[in-house]
Design a protein around this motif. Structure first.
Motif, mmCIF file in Angstrom:
data_model
loop_
_atom_site.group_PDB
_atom_site.id
_atom_site.type_symbol
_atom_site.label_atom_id
_atom_site.label_comp_id
_atom_site.label_asym_id
_atom_site.label_seq_id
_atom_site.Cartn_x
_atom_site.Cartn_y
_atom_site.Cartn_z
ATOM 1 N N GLN A 56 12.857 21.706 0.884
ATOM 2 C CA GLN A 56 12.926 22.872 -0.108
ATOM 3 C C GLN A 56 12.988 22.152 -1.287
ATOM 4 O OE1 GLN A 56 15.161 25.937 1.468
ATOM 5 N NE2 GLN A 56 13.570 27.034 2.781
ATOM 6 N N ILE A 57 12.446 22.347 -2.333
ATOM 7 C CA ILE A 57 12.853 21.898 -3.535
ATOM 8 C C ILE A 57 12.556 22.877 -4.859
ATOM 9 C CG2 ILE A 57 12.348 19.472 -3.022
ATOM 10 C CD1 ILE A 57 9.735 19.564 -4.578
ATOM 11 N N THR A 58 13.145 22.634 -5.946
ATOM 12 C CA THR A 58 13.145 23.452 -7.018
ATOM 13 C C THR A 58 11.488 23.073 -7.812
ATOM 14 O OG1 THR A 58 14.080 22.438 -8.628
ATOM 15 C CG2 THR A 58 15.479 23.992 -7.481
ATOM 16 N N ASN A 59 11.030 23.894 -8.614
ATOM 17 C CA ASN A 59 9.738 23.457 -9.504
ATOM 18 C C ASN A 59 9.914 22.245 -10.456
ATOM 19 O OD1 ASN A 59 11.169 24.495 -11.628
ATOM 20 N ND2 ASN A 59 9.969 26.515 -11.361
ATOM 21 N N THR A 60 11.237 21.658 -10.279
ATOM 22 C CA THR A 60 11.227 20.583 -11.199
ATOM 23 C C THR A 60 11.734 19.141 -10.285
ATOM 24 O OG1 THR A 60 13.606 20.890 -11.690
ATOM 25 C CG2 THR A 60 12.015 21.468 -13.207
ATOM 26 N N GLY A 61 11.713 19.547 -8.968
ATOM 27 C CA GLY A 61 11.988 18.298 -8.114
ATOM 28 C C GLY A 61 10.929 17.572 -7.582
ATOM 29 N N GLU A 62 11.074 16.804 -6.548
ATOM 30 C CA GLU A 62 10.081 16.087 -5.675
ATOM 31 C C GLU A 62 10.452 15.956 -4.266
ATOM 32 O OE1 GLU A 62 9.757 12.618 -7.846
ATOM 33 O OE2 GLU A 62 11.139 11.479 -6.748
ATOM 34 N N PHE A 63 9.401 15.853 -3.559
ATOM 35 C CA PHE A 63 9.796 15.678 -2.088
ATOM 36 C C PHE A 63 9.796 14.308 -1.617
ATOM 37 C CE2 PHE A 63 7.337 19.851 -2.183
ATOM 38 C CZ PHE A 63 8.222 20.673 -1.417
ATOM 39 N N LYS A 64 10.462 13.823 -0.707
ATOM 40 C CA LYS A 64 10.656 12.312 -0.409
ATOM 41 C C LYS A 64 10.144 12.476 1.263
ATOM 42 C CE LYS A 64 12.568 10.399 -3.999
ATOM 43 N NZ LYS A 64 11.981 9.362 -4.613
ATOM 44 N N ILE A 65 9.202 11.785 1.673
ATOM 45 C CA ILE A 65 8.519 11.857 3.143
ATOM 46 C C ILE A 65 8.313 10.228 3.399
ATOM 47 C CG2 ILE A 65 6.421 12.325 4.181
ATOM 48 C CD1 ILE A 65 6.186 14.685 1.958
ATOM 49 N N SER A 66 8.778 10.093 4.689
ATOM 50 C CA SER A 66 8.836 8.962 5.058
ATOM 51 C C SER A 66 8.548 8.701 6.523
ATOM 52 C CB SER A 66 10.233 8.249 4.879
ATOM 53 O OG SER A 66 11.153 8.777 5.810
ATOM 54 N N LEU A 67 7.779 7.467 7.074
ATOM 55 C CA LEU A 67 7.583 7.355 8.549
ATOM 56 C C LEU A 67 7.501 5.993 8.493
ATOM 57 C CD1 LEU A 67 3.657 7.550 8.895
ATOM 58 C CD2 LEU A 67 4.690 8.081 6.590
ATOM 59 N N GLN A 68 7.403 5.448 9.849
ATOM 60 C CA GLN A 68 7.196 4.025 10.127
ATOM 61 C C GLN A 68 6.082 3.693 11.005
ATOM 62 O OE1 GLN A 68 10.702 2.718 12.532
ATOM 63 N NE2 GLN A 68 12.124 3.882 10.866
ATOM 64 N N VAL A 69 5.327 2.719 10.474
ATOM 65 C CA VAL A 69 4.072 2.289 11.010
ATOM 66 C C VAL A 69 4.120 0.827 11.479
ATOM 67 C CG1 VAL A 69 1.564 2.169 10.684
ATOM 68 C CG2 VAL A 69 2.948 3.680 9.314
ATOM 69 N N GLN A 70 3.795 0.651 12.778
ATOM 70 C CA GLN A 70 3.886 -0.628 13.524
ATOM 71 C C GLN A 70 2.225 -0.885 13.991
ATOM 72 O OE1 GLN A 70 6.487 -0.888 16.927
ATOM 73 N NE2 GLN A 70 6.585 -2.858 16.784
ATOM 74 N N ASN A 71 2.116 -2.135 13.944
ATOM 75 C CA ASN A 71 0.956 -2.644 14.680
ATOM 76 C C ASN A 71 1.309 -3.154 15.993
ATOM 77 O OD1 ASN A 71 -1.269 -4.323 15.654
ATOM 78 N ND2 ASN A 71 -1.392 -5.373 13.422
ATOM 79 N N SER A 72 0.771 -2.188 16.783
ATOM 80 C CA SER A 72 0.942 -2.252 18.334
ATOM 81 C C SER A 72 -0.033 -3.262 18.983
ATOM 82 C CB SER A 72 1.155 -0.855 18.741
ATOM 83 O OG SER A 72 0.152 0.084 18.470
ATOM 84 N N GLY A 73 -1.140 -3.729 18.403
ATOM 85 C CA GLY A 73 -2.067 -4.378 18.680
ATOM 86 C C GLY A 73 -1.865 -5.772 18.843
ATOM 87 N N THR A 74 -2.904 -6.734 18.864
ATOM 88 C CA THR A 74 -2.868 -8.175 18.868
ATOM 89 C C THR A 74 -3.340 -8.856 17.702
ATOM 90 O OG1 THR A 74 -4.975 -8.379 19.912
ATOM 91 C CG2 THR A 74 -2.900 -8.082 21.543
ATOM 92 N N VAL A 75 -3.889 -8.194 16.838
ATOM 93 C CA VAL A 75 -4.450 -8.879 15.581
ATOM 94 C C VAL A 75 -4.027 -8.202 14.089
ATOM 95 C CG1 VAL A 75 -6.536 -9.747 16.686
ATOM 96 C CG2 VAL A 75 -6.573 -7.403 15.524
ATOM 97 N N ALA A 76 -3.874 -8.946 13.006
ATOM 98 C CA ALA A 76 -3.353 -8.463 12.045
ATOM 99 C C ALA A 76 -4.390 -7.424 11.615
ATOM 100 C CB ALA A 76 -3.394 -9.677 11.004
ATOM 101 N N GLY A 77 -3.958 -6.244 10.927
ATOM 102 C CA GLY A 77 -4.625 -5.295 10.406
ATOM 103 C C GLY A 77 -3.875 -4.348 9.056
ATOM 104 N N ASP A 78 -4.830 -3.557 8.681
ATOM 105 C CA ASP A 78 -4.295 -2.731 7.730
ATOM 106 C C ASP A 78 -4.741 -1.265 8.063
ATOM 107 O OD1 ASP A 78 -4.008 -4.896 6.194
ATOM 108 O OD2 ASP A 78 -5.074 -4.199 4.381
ATOM 109 N N GLU A 79 -3.381 -0.164 7.963
ATOM 110 C CA GLU A 79 -3.546 0.952 8.241
ATOM 111 C C GLU A 79 -3.481 1.669 6.837
ATOM 112 O OE1 GLU A 79 -4.705 3.424 9.782
ATOM 113 O OE2 GLU A 79 -3.250 4.070 11.335
ATOM 114 N N VAL A 80 -4.231 2.821 6.709
ATOM 115 C CA VAL A 80 -3.839 3.873 5.686
ATOM 116 C C VAL A 80 -3.270 5.041 6.039
ATOM 117 C CG1 VAL A 80 -5.328 5.007 3.782
ATOM 118 C CG2 VAL A 80 -5.902 2.915 4.286
#
Length: 785
Positions: free
Chosen positions: A659-683
């Protein structure tokens, strides 16, 4: 800046009306290597007698239209010819004012020898604005080496209907994605010195035309225009300071964009504060007389466009040259308004240093470098979208591959409509304008697998004949004259040979899709709109018969639009969408097929189930599918979808404050791990839905994204900041309003593949936002291992 203004004012005070109007004109000349030229005008190339230098350039000229990109001449020889025209202007005319030069540049300078980058759809598929900024910077370097002052890109049209031929020029169907990619492109192209000038087009709503037909009217309310189609323009104007904007050809509710004062002056200039040049699309002003029929003659057309906010006619030997002078005499245009536009153009020429350096430095021309080719290949590789894969890709070592398809060894199958092989093929042949470093898919695949491992059979041809002379602007397409459409081949005799090759191989790579060409001379491109999503020509039959051989089939779709692909969706082992990947596309495709590149693109377009669902886009409203929802409504592959050769695990999703006011900003985070065997990019893609609003809102809207590069086992934390103002929209009173209330948050791998959800709330009173509202989210990426 003040010095430039004073010098411009001195020039202005010494000018006659004819000399003033000449600065608002651009001449499209077919310049020969000896400096002679003919004039390209609406509907024909005029054959005039007498001194053309005096007639065209005698009073000066504002710009020269595509002096390199009209003829497939050697750039160094062409530079000498252009310098002869510039020499005439600075030595033989009374005021000695040089001309600006402009060229097309969406996928690179549209000049023989220039690097050809991938299409804008490929740009959008990378979800990497920094990479596109690098590509645009390279394009800007090549343009500067040519002495070009203005580039006619980027295209900020928001894709809505896959039938539209110009789809391949767009960044995709989401306005936020288009805006972010546009910011990256403009900053890269213009550089710190704002040169060459970037030109935003086509303002506005061009992509939502009736039946997806080129130039057709747009039936759309102004709120939808503002919330969807104008948003990318607003984002780029506010954040990248583009130097020019080009209004579109079409009309909205009966008012052509070319003469729409409320859009060009009230919205773009007054509300958004845009202070650059407004330039006409090619022959758009004369269309006010001949096509829109809102003007009786050239004087009225000139007055309508000029009073709406137009500064310069590109190219403009038709209306402004004479019509604007007549409009002044009739009192349709004021002297004060004329002086303001001329002053703006003179100041721009002074800012660019044109008076001190009017000539092209022939020895400085630098096109088609290996460095730029490698960058073009990188963009292509990062844009390829793996739609489907059962493990067949990447191809295993030692397999014998049947390579089939009319586009698999075509010299310019990789290129979009605004690339030299498409535009300049008429006079010299396309092969002459294909970059030296470009490879077809066949050549590139043979390079990585060996000639003996590749069996090639085209299976069919898209066209049996060549285009004798490319048609590349609306003035060449005359009503009632039956402009010849390039006929697709119907010959199926080669399909048998293709199936035999498939049976002899371990796996088949089937290449299908489009050949770009404008105004019916290709299967996609400006004026080459589609009535069907069946593959062009006999490619559909070829695909069906190859799939029936029983051998594993990998479909490679090289195209400027999504196709339904019929049986390939169910029967092909893998589908790789490449769009139109430019001069590095053959290498990028081959390297991806064998695993030297891990596909990481995410489609910026929905793949519709049928042509009957058009227009379709993921960010529709809830009732868009009808009630009951029509079975053809929806997608085969959704917006934002794209697979990888590795796997990713998402975890530790957190919303710092829901919950924020109309002058604030949301902070959202997560962790992403490459669980495979080759390098790659996730979006990582963030979407919202306004649960209750004063107006009907989309079911989902993209508001943030981040591309994350990960080695095997590597983990990174992605943190997003979403300002409350990003949740605003144009409301009932045509003001930008931020409403309090609850919003659904979706974090996912596509608009449909949602991994995390949450509810967000904006507290307080509804708020009308100022013109400086925050329209961008931000992200940071931190390595954890």
């Amino acid at each position: 800046m003040q010095q430039n203004r004073e010098r411009a004012e001195q020039l202005l005070h010494s000018m006659t009306i004819e000399e003033k109007v000449a600065q608002l004109v651009s001449a499209w000349l077919e310049i020969q290597e000896d400096g002679s030229f003919s004039i390209r005008e609406y509907g024909h190339k005029d054959h005039r007698n007498g001194n053309l230098y005096q007639e065209v350039l005698g009073k000066g000229i504002g710009q020269l239209t595509r002096p390199f990109g009209t003829m497939a001449n050697d750039p160094h020889k062409q530079a000498k010819a252009i310098n002869k025209l510039q020499h005439y202007l600075v030595t033989e005319t009374r005021l000695k004012i040089p001309a600006m030069l402009h060229e097309e540049c969406l996928t690179g300078a549209m000049v023989k020898g220039a690097t050809i980058f991938p299409s804008a759809l490929n740009y959008g598929s990378t979800w990497d604005p920094a990479l596109i900024g690098r590509a645009a910077s390279a394009i800007g370097d090549e343009l500067r080496s040519l002495g070009i002052h203005q580039g006619l890109a980027p295209v900020l049209d928001v894709a809505r209907d896959a039938r539209w031929g110009r789809l391949e020029e767009t960044f995709g169907e989401d306005p936020y994605l288009c805006g972010v990619m546009g910011i990256g492109y403009v900053k890269g192209l213009q550089g710190a010195k704002q040169s060459p000038l970037a030109t935003l087009k086509h303002f506005v709503g061009h992509s939502f035309s009736e039946g997806a037909r080129n130039h057709a009217p747009v039936h759309c309310g102004m709120r939808e225009i503002r919330n969807t189609f104008a948003l990318p323009f607003e984002m780029v104007v506010r954040n990248a300071h583009p130097a020019a904007v080009m209004p579109a050809y079409h009309d909205i509710d009966g008012i052509p964009c070319t003469s729409n004062h409320s859009l060009v002056t009230d919205l773009l200039k007054k509300q958004w504060g845009f202070d650059g040049l407004i330039v006409a699309d090619y022959e758009a002003i004369v269309q006010l007389v001949n096509d829109h029929q809102v003007a009786n003659d050239m004087a009225e057309a000139a007055a309508l466009a000029f009073n709406a906010g137009m500064d310069i006619e590109l190219p403009g030997f038709t209306v402004f040259k004479e019509g604007l002078i007549e409009a002044l005499y009739r009192g349709l245009v004021t002297d004060e308004a004329l002086d303001q536009s001329v002053l703006k153009i003179l100041q721009e020429k002074l800012r660019l240093g044109l008076f001190e350096n009017p000539y092209i430095r022939e020895e400085a021309i630098d096109l088609g470098s290996e460095k730029n080719h490698i960058l073009a290949r990188e963009v292509a590789e990062k844009s390829l979208v793996l739609l489907k894969n059962d493990g067949t890709l990447p191809l295993k070592k030692g397999l014998k591959v049947a390579l089939i398809g009319a586009l698999a060894d075509h010299p310019y199958a990789m290129f979009g409509g605004y690339a030299p092989p498409v535009h300049l093929q008429g006079s010299h042949g396309p092969e002459e304008t294909v970059p030296v470093l470009a490879k077809t898919i066949k050549t590139a695949l043979q390079d990585v697998l060996g000639n003996e491992q590749v069996l090639f059979e085209p299976g069919c041809m898209l066209y049996e004949s060549n285009v004798e002379r490319a048609v590349f602007f609306p003035g060449d397409v005359q009503e009632g004259q039956g402009t010849q459409v390039h006929e697709l081949s119907s010959d199926v005799s080669r399909i048998k040979l293709a199936c035999e090759a498939s049976r002899k191989a371990d796996v088949t790579v089937l290449v299908v899709g489009d050949l770009a060409g404008l105004f019916g001379q290709g299967t996609v491109g400006e004026g080459s709109d589609a009535a069907s999503f069946t593959l062009p020509g006999v490619q559909e039959q070829l695909m069906q018969e190859v799939l029936q051989t029983g051998k594993p089939v990998v479909v490679v779709l090289v195209s400027g639009r999504p196709y339904t692909l019929d049986k390939a969706v169910t029967d092909a082992r893998a589908i790789l969408c490449t769009w139109l990947p430019g001069e590095g596309g053959g290498e990028a495709i081959a390297r991806t097929l064998v695993g030297l590149n891990n596909p990481s693109g995410k489609t910026p377009l929905s793949f519709p189930k049928s042509v009957g669902s058009m227009p379709y886009f993921y960010n529709h409203t809830k009732k868009a599918g009808g009630l009951p929802v029509q079975k053809q409504f929806g997608t085969l592959y959704p917006f934002g979808h794209g697979l990888s050769y590795t796997s990713f695990t998402w975890s530790d999703f957190q919303v710092e404050q829901s919950q924020i006011t109309n002058t604030g900003e949301f902070k959202i985070s997560l962790q992403v791990q490459n669980s495979g065997t080759v390098a790659g990019d996730e979006v990582v893609e963030l979407y919202i839905h306004d649960k209750v609003a004063s107006l009907v809102r989309p079911v989902k809207e993209l508001k943030a994204f981040a591309r994350v590069s990960l080695k095997p086992g590597e983990k990174k934390k992605v943190v997003f900041s979403l300002p409350a103002e990003l949740f605003s929209f144009i409301g009932e009173r045509m003001e930008r309003v931020l409403e309090s209330g609850s919003y659904e948050l979706f974090v996912g791998k596509s608009c449909d593949d949602i991994v995390f959800t949450n509810e967000l709330s904006i507290l307080g009173e509804d708020k009308v936002l100022s013109n400086s509202w925050r329209c961008l989210s931000s992200s940071s990426i931190v390595s954890l291992s």
